[in-house]
Design a protein around this motif. Sequence first.
Motif, mmCIF file in Angstrom:
data_model
loop_
_atom_site.group_PDB
_atom_site.id
_atom_site.type_symbol
_atom_site.label_atom_id
_atom_site.label_comp_id
_atom_site.label_asym_id
_atom_site.label_seq_id
_atom_site.Cartn_x
_atom_site.Cartn_y
_atom_site.Cartn_z
ATOM 1 N N ILE A 84 8.724 -40.010 7.681
ATOM 2 C CA ILE A 84 9.512 -39.766 8.913
ATOM 3 C C ILE A 84 10.913 -38.694 8.163
ATOM 4 O O ILE A 84 12.130 -38.358 9.367
ATOM 5 C CB ILE A 84 10.735 -40.930 9.178
ATOM 6 N N ASP A 85 11.343 -38.807 7.342
ATOM 7 C CA ASP A 85 12.689 -38.004 6.451
ATOM 8 C C ASP A 85 12.191 -36.459 6.920
ATOM 9 O O ASP A 85 13.233 -35.625 7.380
ATOM 10 C CB ASP A 85 13.320 -38.347 5.224
ATOM 11 N N THR A 86 11.158 -35.477 6.803
ATOM 12 C CA THR A 86 10.788 -34.729 6.376
ATOM 13 C C THR A 86 10.924 -34.284 7.772
ATOM 14 O O THR A 86 11.711 -33.591 8.351
ATOM 15 C CB THR A 86 9.319 -34.352 6.003
ATOM 16 N N LEU A 87 10.299 -35.225 9.147
ATOM 17 C CA LEU A 87 10.252 -34.808 10.688
ATOM 18 C C LEU A 87 11.428 -34.858 11.140
ATOM 19 O O LEU A 87 12.204 -33.897 11.657
ATOM 20 C CB LEU A 87 9.153 -35.859 11.195
ATOM 21 N N LEU A 88 12.470 -35.440 10.372
ATOM 22 C CA LEU A 88 13.881 -35.703 10.195
ATOM 23 C C LEU A 88 15.347 -34.486 10.873
ATOM 24 O O LEU A 88 15.542 -33.892 11.016
ATOM 25 C CB LEU A 88 14.747 -37.477 10.665
ATOM 26 N N PHE A 89 14.035 -33.919 9.006
ATOM 27 C CA PHE A 89 15.269 -32.367 8.726
ATOM 28 C C PHE A 89 14.529 -31.775 9.523
ATOM 29 O O PHE A 89 15.446 -31.192 9.762
ATOM 30 C CB PHE A 89 14.955 -32.244 7.106
ATOM 31 N N ARG A 90 13.594 -31.681 9.664
ATOM 32 C CA ARG A 90 13.423 -30.302 10.896
ATOM 33 C C ARG A 90 14.153 -30.408 12.119
ATOM 34 O O ARG A 90 14.288 -29.531 12.902
ATOM 35 C CB ARG A 90 11.748 -30.246 10.992
ATOM 36 N N ALA A 107 7.006 -28.677 24.469
ATOM 37 C CA ALA A 107 6.426 -28.039 23.520
ATOM 38 C C ALA A 107 6.345 -27.785 22.274
ATOM 39 O O ALA A 107 5.327 -27.538 21.438
ATOM 40 C CB ALA A 107 6.102 -26.634 24.628
ATOM 41 N N ASP A 108 7.840 -28.328 21.378
ATOM 42 C CA ASP A 108 8.172 -28.242 20.393
ATOM 43 C C ASP A 108 7.076 -29.646 19.580
ATOM 44 O O ASP A 108 7.689 -30.645 19.731
ATOM 45 C CB ASP A 108 9.787 -28.222 20.088
ATOM 46 N N PRO A 109 6.382 -29.631 18.328
ATOM 47 C CA PRO A 109 5.325 -30.165 17.861
ATOM 48 C C PRO A 109 6.632 -30.663 16.632
ATOM 49 O O PRO A 109 6.097 -32.612 17.143
ATOM 50 C CB PRO A 109 4.831 -29.889 17.227
ATOM 51 N N ASP A 110 7.465 -30.816 16.657
ATOM 52 C CA ASP A 110 8.460 -31.885 16.116
ATOM 53 C C ASP A 110 9.179 -32.666 17.148
ATOM 54 O O ASP A 110 9.081 -33.922 17.137
ATOM 55 C CB ASP A 110 9.447 -31.504 15.307
ATOM 56 N N VAL A 111 9.715 -32.192 18.382
ATOM 57 C CA VAL A 111 10.203 -33.072 19.170
ATOM 58 C C VAL A 111 9.407 -34.005 20.183
ATOM 59 O O VAL A 111 9.785 -35.215 20.283
ATOM 60 C CB VAL A 111 10.716 -32.231 20.432
ATOM 61 N N LEU A 112 7.650 -33.714 19.964
ATOM 62 C CA LEU A 112 7.049 -34.228 20.948
ATOM 63 C C LEU A 112 6.891 -36.048 19.763
ATOM 64 O O LEU A 112 6.525 -36.749 20.057
ATOM 65 C CB LEU A 112 5.432 -34.057 20.892
ATOM 66 N N GLU A 113 6.512 -35.691 18.564
ATOM 67 C CA GLU A 113 6.168 -36.485 17.346
ATOM 68 C C GLU A 113 7.433 -37.305 17.320
ATOM 69 O O GLU A 113 7.379 -38.812 17.347
ATOM 70 C CB GLU A 113 5.573 -35.508 15.800
ATOM 71 N N LEU A 114 8.508 -36.899 17.528
ATOM 72 C CA LEU A 114 9.493 -38.292 17.124
ATOM 73 C C LEU A 114 9.767 -38.809 18.635
ATOM 74 O O LEU A 114 9.607 -40.138 18.534
ATOM 75 C CB LEU A 114 10.619 -37.033 16.840
ATOM 76 N N ALA A 115 9.942 -38.048 19.659
ATOM 77 C CA ALA A 115 9.789 -38.891 20.799
ATOM 78 C C ALA A 115 8.437 -40.092 21.242
ATOM 79 O O ALA A 115 8.760 -41.048 21.272
ATOM 80 C CB ALA A 115 9.107 -38.050 22.250
ATOM 81 N N GLN A 116 7.498 -39.808 20.380
ATOM 82 C CA GLN A 116 6.240 -41.130 20.231
ATOM 83 C C GLN A 116 6.441 -42.300 19.623
ATOM 84 O O GLN A 116 6.288 -43.011 19.916
ATOM 85 C CB GLN A 116 4.979 -39.776 19.671
ATOM 86 N N ILE A 117 7.357 -41.232 18.302
ATOM 87 C CA ILE A 117 7.667 -42.252 17.219
ATOM 88 C C ILE A 117 8.425 -43.859 17.649
ATOM 89 O O ILE A 117 8.470 -44.747 18.196
ATOM 90 C CB ILE A 117 8.096 -42.151 15.782
#
Length: 255
Positions: A84-90, A107-117
Amino acid sequence: MIVFRYDKTFEGLLTVVFDAYYRRTFPDVLLAEGEPLPLFVDDSFTVIADEEKSTRVWAGLQKKLSTSALSCITTCWLSELPHIDTLLFRYIRKAIDSRQSIEVNFADPDVLELAQIWKKVCAERRRMLQFVRFQKAADGTFFAAFEPMYNVLALAIPHFKDRFSDQKWIIYDLKRSYGYYYDLNTVEEITLETEAAHLVSGMLDETQMAEDEKLFQEMWKTYFKSIAIKERINPKLHKQNMPVRYWKHLTEKQL
């Protein structure tokens, strides 16, 4: 590969962001202090959490993101997922560098993954509100134990303070060994040092209960059984709505 070490706190993560921009060096991997380095490391840097630096980063994010997006960041941090820290950093880096808001760019994979979490953490908070069961102790304090999948206790406390403002209570996270105590005025974070049985099982024994607590528990079990329609029992749906991992702390599920 560039590695940054830090203390694995949210303040530390924001300091990592500050130092990365200051050094113009952006990490590929974030590690806790003392964690072994991976193979083929080009550079390693240790970040010391700094309140001033983290405050400046957060102030900058407030100019780039909405209140709901900022809440999403802090909520996702409580997931405690390994990456989660690496994802949040990006995500934070993209938010800072982009001229437009990225918070709804799914469409950005990091934005999508964060929304799912975020959805998963919020769902765990709702389950906590549903499945916390208080037991009245001999001194009149109400005790409840829980083991949430994510570290959502702080997110749920405002509800309990508002809903049960006329009684003293302790809600304790057995998995993380901390909780909150409400004394009718303020809520205080606590850590209980003792290895008492109720901090293992989450259930008070009869010697610790108020005189009428056992009676109320038996009444609740009887009510729970009486409202069930045997012909319509659906174990699969029951487990879906009330996951088995919560049962050991539910009064109605104790034999």
